[in-house]
Design an enzyme around this catalytic site. Structure first.
Site, PDB file in Angstrom:
ATOM      1  N   PHE A 247     -64.473 142.830  27.579  1.00  0.00           N
ATOM      2  CA  PHE A 247     -63.865 142.017  25.716  1.00  0.00           C
ATOM      3  C   PHE A 247     -65.209 143.206  24.757  1.00  0.00           C
ATOM      4  O   PHE A 247     -65.059 142.895  23.777  1.00  0.00           O
ATOM      5  CB  PHE A 247     -64.455 140.767  25.229  1.00  0.00           C
ATOM      6  CG  PHE A 247     -63.733 139.809  26.666  1.00  0.00           C
ATOM      7  CD1 PHE A 247     -62.520 139.127  26.787  1.00  0.00           C
ATOM      8  CD2 PHE A 247     -65.118 139.195  26.821  1.00  0.00           C
ATOM      9  CE1 PHE A 247     -62.086 138.600  27.396  1.00  0.00           C
ATOM     10  CE2 PHE A 247     -64.650 138.099  27.655  1.00  0.00           C
ATOM     11  CZ  PHE A 247     -63.831 137.815  27.915  1.00  0.00           C
ATOM     12  N   GLY A 475     -60.396 141.297  34.211  1.00  0.00           N
ATOM     13  CA  GLY A 475     -59.428 140.705  34.324  1.00  0.00           C
ATOM     14  C   GLY A 475     -58.287 140.572  33.377  1.00  0.00           C
ATOM     15  O   GLY A 475     -57.658 140.413  33.576  1.00  0.00           O
ATOM     16  N   ARG A 626     -43.085 149.110  28.416  1.00  0.00           N
ATOM     17  CA  ARG A 626     -43.059 149.185  29.606  1.00  0.00           C
ATOM     18  C   ARG A 626     -44.178 147.947  29.983  1.00  0.00           C
ATOM     19  O   ARG A 626     -45.504 148.173  29.997  1.00  0.00           O
ATOM     20  CB  ARG A 626     -42.517 150.191  30.769  1.00  0.00           C
ATOM     21  CG  ARG A 626     -42.388 149.240  32.137  1.00  0.00           C
ATOM     22  CD  ARG A 626     -41.729 150.403  33.231  1.00  0.00           C
ATOM     23  NE  ARG A 626     -40.636 150.473  32.863  1.00  0.00           N
ATOM     24  CZ  ARG A 626     -40.166 152.160  32.713  1.00  0.00           C
ATOM     25  NH1 ARG A 626     -40.758 152.994  33.657  1.00  0.00           N
ATOM     26  NH2 ARG A 626     -39.004 151.895  33.314  1.00  0.00           N
ATOM     27  N   PRO A 630     -46.228 141.600  34.646  1.00  0.00           N
ATOM     28  CA  PRO A 630     -45.573 140.456  33.987  1.00  0.00           C
ATOM     29  C   PRO A 630     -46.810 139.600  33.993  1.00  0.00           C
ATOM     30  O   PRO A 630     -46.990 138.977  33.094  1.00  0.00           O
ATOM     31  CB  PRO A 630     -43.920 140.318  35.055  1.00  0.00           C
ATOM     32  CG  PRO A 630     -43.772 141.543  34.667  1.00  0.00           C
ATOM     33  CD  PRO A 630     -44.721 142.394  35.486  1.00  0.00           C
ATOM     34  N   THR A 632     -49.685 139.299  35.317  1.00  0.00           N
ATOM     35  CA  THR A 632     -51.644 139.228  33.983  1.00  0.00           C
ATOM     36  C   THR A 632     -50.956 139.642  32.487  1.00  0.00           C
ATOM     37  O   THR A 632     -51.739 139.012  31.606  1.00  0.00           O
ATOM     38  CB  THR A 632     -52.149 140.655  34.869  1.00  0.00           C
ATOM     39  OG1 THR A 632     -51.152 142.087  34.946  1.00  0.00           O
ATOM     40  CG2 THR A 632     -52.328 140.867  36.102  1.00  0.00           C
ATOM     41  N   GLN A 636     -53.033 137.994  29.456  1.00  0.00           N
ATOM     42  CA  GLN A 636     -53.387 138.263  28.142  1.00  0.00           C
ATOM     43  C   GLN A 636     -52.818 138.220  26.463  1.00  0.00           C
ATOM     44  O   GLN A 636     -53.677 137.948  26.301  1.00  0.00           O
ATOM     45  CB  GLN A 636     -53.297 139.748  28.394  1.00  0.00           C
ATOM     46  CG  GLN A 636     -54.713 140.850  29.585  1.00  0.00           C
ATOM     47  CD  GLN A 636     -55.716 141.061  29.554  1.00  0.00           C
ATOM     48  OE1 GLN A 636     -56.131 142.091  28.276  1.00  0.00           O
ATOM     49  NE2 GLN A 636     -56.230 140.187  30.206  1.00  0.00           N
ATOM     50  N   LYS A 699     -47.687 150.827  26.940  1.00  0.00           N
ATOM     51  CA  LYS A 699     -49.227 150.976  26.091  1.00  0.00           C
ATOM     52  C   LYS A 699     -49.625 150.095  25.935  1.00  0.00           C
ATOM     53  O   LYS A 699     -49.393 149.186  27.365  1.00  0.00           O
ATOM     54  CB  LYS A 699     -48.073 150.714  24.749  1.00  0.00           C
ATOM     55  CG  LYS A 699     -47.447 152.138  24.818  1.00  0.00           C
ATOM     56  CD  LYS A 699     -46.957 151.945  22.733  1.00  0.00           C
ATOM     57  CE  LYS A 699     -46.171 150.925  21.962  1.00  0.00           C
ATOM     58  NZ  LYS A 699     -44.327 151.665  21.202  1.00  0.00           N
ATOM     59  N   GLY A 702     -53.165 144.145  26.044  1.00  0.00           N
ATOM     60  CA  GLY A 702     -54.970 143.127  25.732  1.00  0.00           C
ATOM     61  C   GLY A 702     -55.684 142.657  24.780  1.00  0.00           C
ATOM     62  O   GLY A 702     -56.272 141.914  24.194  1.00  0.00           O
ATOM     63  N   GLU A 703     -55.123 143.701  23.627  1.00  0.00           N
ATOM     64  CA  GLU A 703     -56.007 143.849  22.434  1.00  0.00           C
ATOM     65  C   GLU A 703     -55.367 143.645  21.489  1.00  0.00           C
ATOM     66  O   GLU A 703     -55.294 142.640  20.343  1.00  0.00           O
ATOM     67  CB  GLU A 703     -57.013 144.819  21.590  1.00  0.00           C
ATOM     68  CG  GLU A 703     -57.801 145.164  23.367  1.00  0.00           C
ATOM     69  CD  GLU A 703     -58.812 145.477  22.670  1.00  0.00           C
ATOM     70  OE1 GLU A 703     -60.052 145.311  21.672  1.00  0.00           O
ATOM     71  OE2 GLU A 703     -60.095 147.065  23.154  1.00  0.00           O
TER      72      GLU A 703
END
Length: 736
Positions: A247, A475, A626, A630, A632, A636, A699, A702-703
């Protein structure tokens, strides 16, 4: 799900598994905290119990008397442990202040002694028995406290990408605007709570140092230790195949690594150190407190004429942790005039750092809350208002976006959520259980970054494919995304593909953070796949019989390498990678600007008696190019939304202005969302490849998935209660 447009997979079902799921759920995945070498010793810190000052005397006699204690170190010599610089100032460490180098105490919780013992219990007991006398000095741990010093960021750190954003004359445009919104928004300090605390094992094989570490930046550890110990980086090996939660908190070399390496060399045996949770709060990076002043000027229809975003952000005395708050608020909408000003406030804490969507989430809490206020002031529906201010090109540079589907995120999210049924009057909607209903929306964006990556592919005569790539798996699913790309491209079963990452033995390891891990690794792996096809003398597309192709070369295996850079980067940036320092491209590239985009729709229910706030459902629609993996990616987004719920309703790192340091430093005292707080989270993706950004079309997800969640919740609370929330977390007293 099928992927008819992916090489070699026309019409076939897409394997969407998380490739390392079995290893993780069966305990076969090995984390740094799991490593227990033979004859290992254990390290523990004794820490300062004063807010600031000088150490006059340290008493280690009681600690040394504990059975099993082998070392108690209170000072390292100048040649034994050298200083190493702060990551964001061209160095490798979480901060520039290395403890046990002098008698200075910069903040409460700073180490004053290292204890090493045969067992963890003995080391912990002995560390608690170390006492010290201090010459105390005044300190400030809050940004509005006496003694806190404020500097203008663009003057203190004169780097172009950290300069204040200025487009047009925003102050004059605001003053002339028919509709004006002004608000001050406060975001607290927060700490990441990874399942695996900071953990490391150091051991020597002759002159070679082997490090197992829970890190997002193995190269920083490698080169930082080389600097500290005065040895060749080639003699240091860093392994971090799995990170038990990062993180951003684990994105640089931590303070204990050099000391335990020295202790291991002194003892001639491995030394392991796992920081207890309270020490993570004082020795790991944290999201700093920020205060935002936002002013929006618009016409009567809610179309923006001016936006001003001023920020005060906490930093330490010894380092300047830069703010990029206005990077996103200046890009979200088509404001013809924008002014951002970022100020850094020096306080007596450890250097703050990165925590999932570190600047962007606080930025959007303030800015998207102000946009909601603008919607009410102009009588516009909050979704319609945002669509009316959509940007066709980057408002700051004028360059085109490589891809922007924010409007589609808003439209699709509104339809899935049932937004048309919303009564705009605050307090007008009631649930079947008598709770007050509130519906809120917020948008968000996150910079699209890329870094240099080296990828190695090895095809064997038994048909297996090995991948060694720059990047860390904590993760987010990097290993799955890489394995699925190779399997799709070659038309081979995904379980014949093995991916190694986070290991300096297989490739240089740039920091994996900023949602650039997958976007950087996949283009390199894709380029290596092209090299592999050439080396195997097979067509450029279509399925490959890997075993037969390798046997035809009369070799046991065929190995290739490929290196990719961000658009506009040069070999100089690759040289930065080889030095272990940051080499980040974006979000502004020579011909375009890249961001990921998101829209969140949130329902809150506020109980009439207790006023407890619940979030029963969320709809989040993401534009991240893209979707490479899918399973993970969906995980996220759900995780980011859960964290946004915690950000809005639970999390705050409390400080003690009398004694310094953080107070709520355990999982018991630092509340994070639990199962009862998390209900329905509906996730959708635009899934439109951004091929201008990179050949893989991906792109970061996760954030960006967290950006805007807190604002949407705060806007929903306003819709339910009529009370405008301008400080997080939202507590019961705010809605009583």
């Amino acid at each position: 799900m099928t992927v008819a447009d992916a090489p070699g997979t026309a019409g076939r079902p897409l394997d969407t598994r998380r490739v390392d799921a079995r290893e993780k759920v069966t305990g076969h995945a090995r984390y740094a905290a799991d490593r227990v070498p033979e004859d290992v010793a254990y390290g523990a810190w004794a820490t300062a119990r004063t807010g600031k000052g000088r150490v006059v005397r340290v008493d280690t006699s009681a600690a040394e008397a504990v059975p099993g204690v082998r070392l108690v170190i209170t000072r390292f010599g100048p040649d034994e442990l050298r200083d190493v610089g702060f990551l964001m100032a061209g160095g490798h460490a979480v901060q520039s202040l290395q403890p046990l180098r002098d008698d200075r105490v910069a903040y409460r919780g700073q180490p004053i002694a290292l204890v090493v013992a045969d067992g963890l219990v003995a080391a912990t007991e002995a560390a608690q028995l170390v006492t010290a006398e201090y010459r105390e000095e005044p300190f400030a741990v809050e940004i509005d406290a006496e003694g806190a010093d404020t500097v203008l960021q663009e003057q203190a750190i004169p780097l172009p990408f950290l300069a204040d954003v200025k487009v047009g004359d925003a102050d004059a445009a605001f003053a002339a605007s028919p509709v004006r919104i002004t608000g001050a928004y406060e975001h607290p300090a927060q700490h990441a709570m990874p399942m695996e605390p900071n953990a490391s094992v150091a051991h020597w094989e002759g002159d070679r140092l082997i490090i197992d570490d829970t890190t997002q930046n193995a190269n920083a550890v490698r080169f930082g230790l080389a600097t500290q110990l005065g040895i060749d980086p080639a003699d240091i090996e860093v392994r971090s195949p799995y990170v038990g939660g990062g993180f951003g908190q684990k994105n640089a070399m931590h303070l204990h690594l050099g000391p335990i390496a020295v202790a291991a060399r002194r003892l001639g045996r491995p030394v392991k150190m796992v920081l207890p949770r309270p020490q993570v709060f004082h020795l790991g990076a944290f999201r700093p407190r920020t205060v935002h002043q936002v002013r929006l000027g618009a016409n009567e229809n809610g179309e923006l004429l001016a936006a001003i975003h001023e920020v005060d952000q906490q930093t330490s005395r010894h380092d300047l942790f830069p703010s990029e708050i206005t990077t996103v608020s200046s890009r979200l909408y088509a404001a013809p005039a924008f002014r951002g000003e970022q100020r850094l406030v020096r306080t007596d804490v450890q250097t703050p750092g990165f925590m999932r969507s570190p600047h962007e989430s606080p930025s959007m809490f303030a800015f998207e809350s102000a946009m909601d206020e603008l919607a009410y002031a102009t009588g516009r529906d909050p979704v319609e208002l945002r669509l009316a201010n959509d940007a066709a090109a980057d408002p700051v540079t004028g360059l085109p976006f490589s891809g922007r589907h924010l409007a589609e995120c808003l439209r699709r999210g509104a339809a899935r959520f049932g937004w048309d049924a919303r009564d705009p009057e605050p307090g007008s909607m009631t649930a079947e259980d008598g709770s007050t209903l509130g519906w809120g929306v917020a948008a968000g964006c996150y910079p699209g970054g890329m870094v240099p990556v080296v990828a190695h592919l090895s095809a064997a005569a038994d048909g297996t494919v090995g991948v060694g790539v720059g990047g860390h798996e904590f993760g987010q699913g990097l290993r799955s995304a890489v394995a699925l790309l190779v399997a799709r491209d070659l038309g081979v079963p995904v379980d014949t593909v093995t991916v190694r990452a986070g290991d300096t033995r297989v490739a240089p390891q740039h920091l994996t953070a900023g949602s650039w891990g997958t976007a950087s690794a996949l283009p390199a792996v894709q380029a290596a796949l092209g090299e592999l096809r050439t080396a195997l003398d097979v067509p450029g597309t279509g399925d490959v019989d890997v075993a037969a192709a390798v046997r035809a070369t009369h070799k046991a295996a065929v190995t290739v390498e490929a290196t990719t850079l961000a658009p506009g980067q040069s070999r100089d940036d690759l040289a930065q990678l080889d030095k272990g320092v940051l080499a980040i491209g974006g979000p502004v590239y020579p011909e375009f600007v890249t961001f990921s985009w998101v829209a969140h729709f949130v329902e809150v229910r506020i109980e009439p008696a207790t006023r407890r706030i619940r979030v029963p459902r969320v709809v989040s629609v993401v534009d991240c190019g893209r979707v490479a993996s899918p399973v993970t990616a969906t995980s996220q987004v759900r995780g980011g939304v859960v964290w946004g719920i915690g950000q809005a309703l639970r999390e705050e790192s409390e400080v003690d202005p009398r004694f310094g340091g953080f107070l709520n430093t355990t999982l018991e005292d630092y509340p994070v969302p639990v199962n009862l707080d998390v209900q329905q989270i509906d996730v959708d993706f635009i899934d439109e490849p951004d091929l201008r950004f990179n050949p893989a079309g991906v792109k970061g997800a996760g954030e960006v998935c967290m950006v805007g969640v807190a604002a949407a919740i705060a806007n929903a609370v306003h819709h339910a209660t009529g009370r405008r929330i301008r400080r997080l977390p939202i507590r019961l007293e705010h809605v009583l």
